[in-house]
Design an enzyme around this catalytic site. Structure first.
Site, PDB file in Angstrom:
ATOM      1  N   GLY A 167     -65.528   9.813  40.517  1.00 45.18           N
ATOM      2  CA  GLY A 167     -64.543   9.922  39.440  1.00 45.18           C
ATOM      3  C   GLY A 167     -63.967  11.314  39.320  1.00 45.18           C
ATOM      4  O   GLY A 167     -63.992  11.912  38.246  1.00 45.18           O
ATOM      5  N   TYR A 218     -71.632   1.265  25.611  1.00 42.31           N
ATOM      6  CA  TYR A 218     -71.481   2.585  26.224  1.00 42.31           C
ATOM      7  C   TYR A 218     -72.736   3.425  25.976  1.00 42.31           C
ATOM      8  O   TYR A 218     -73.274   4.052  26.893  1.00 42.31           O
ATOM      9  CB  TYR A 218     -70.254   3.279  25.644  1.00 42.31           C
ATOM     10  CG  TYR A 218     -69.985   4.669  26.192  1.00 42.31           C
ATOM     11  CD1 TYR A 218     -69.396   4.834  27.440  1.00 42.31           C
ATOM     12  CD2 TYR A 218     -70.317   5.802  25.446  1.00 42.31           C
ATOM     13  CE1 TYR A 218     -69.145   6.103  27.938  1.00 42.31           C
ATOM     14  CE2 TYR A 218     -70.062   7.064  25.934  1.00 42.31           C
ATOM     15  CZ  TYR A 218     -69.476   7.217  27.190  1.00 42.31           C
ATOM     16  OH  TYR A 218     -69.234   8.483  27.684  1.00 42.31           O
TER      17      TYR A 218
END
Length: 222
Positions: free
Chosen positions: A8, A135
């Site tokens: 990422g 999350y």
């Protein structure tokens, strides 16, 4: 020259880390998926939801000295609104990809008896966040994984550490009002991707720190 792989790395913390490591003499590779990097860097398109793509990416880079598991996706929903599809995607990117990226990089690190793995978690993995249960769960999992893997790889002189950022000025937080977010921070401002990158470099080069969780959050979590 040491080789670093950052998942990422197109924007935000990943980009800042890639630029800093390259500046400090590392041969840097990044992965990206939907957002292609807009700066000069060695890049590999990789869907982190695919274990096969993760394995082929690590094999293509070859001989990683430093792995930074940075990629992550967020989800803000009440638990009753979270779908099975949400669950599979968030867990695949935030947890499973960290596990298998580490596994495939560790194979070569063990042979060399050296290496560093730095996982990017979140302060919500430490304390949890309402409306971000999924999350928070995955980021807590990253912290647990870090501690377990640090013990497992220590005999091979491989360090494994975790950074738990607070509210950082990145695309993930761009949907919120920055001034309002800053009011929640004791230091009175958002963190910068560069401040996280500096910590990554520090952990990558210190050979006697392992199994630790470094909170960089401006004092929100103490």
């Amino acid at each position: 020259m040491k080789k670093a792989l950052i998942s990422g790395g197109a924007t935000g913390i990943g980009k800042a880390t890639a630029l800093l490591l390259a500046k400090n003499g590392y041969d840097v590779y990044i992965t990206y998926n939907s957002t292609e990097p807009n700066y000069e860097i060695k890049k590999i398109k990789c869907n982190l939801e695919s274990i096969d793509e993760i394995q082929s990416t690590v094999e293509a880079v070859g001989g990683v000295d430093v792995l930074v598991n940075n990629a992550g996706v967020s989800l803000i929903k009440m638990i009753n609104d979270v779908t099975p599809k949400d669950y599979e995607k968030i867990c695949a990117v935030n947890e499973r990809a960290v596990y298998f990226m580490s596994k495939y990089c560790a194979l070569d690190m063990i042979k060399k008896q050296s290496g560093a793995i730095i996982n990017i978690s979140s302060m919500w993995g430490q304390v949890g966040a309402s409306c971000e249960t999924l999350y928070s769960m995955t980021k807590a999992g990253v912290i647990g994984f870090t501690k377990a893997l640090a013990q497992e790889l220590a005999p091979s002189s491989i360090t494994v550490n975790c950074i738990a950022p607070g509210i950082i000025d990145t695309r993930m937080n761009s949907m919120f009002d920055a001034d309002e977010l800053a009011k929640e921070v004791p230091l009175g401002r958002l963190g910068t991707p560069e401040e996280i990158a500096n910590a990554v470099l520090f952990l990558a080069e210190n050979k006697y720190i392992t199994g630790q969780v470094l909170g960089i959050n401006g004092g929100i979590v103490i």
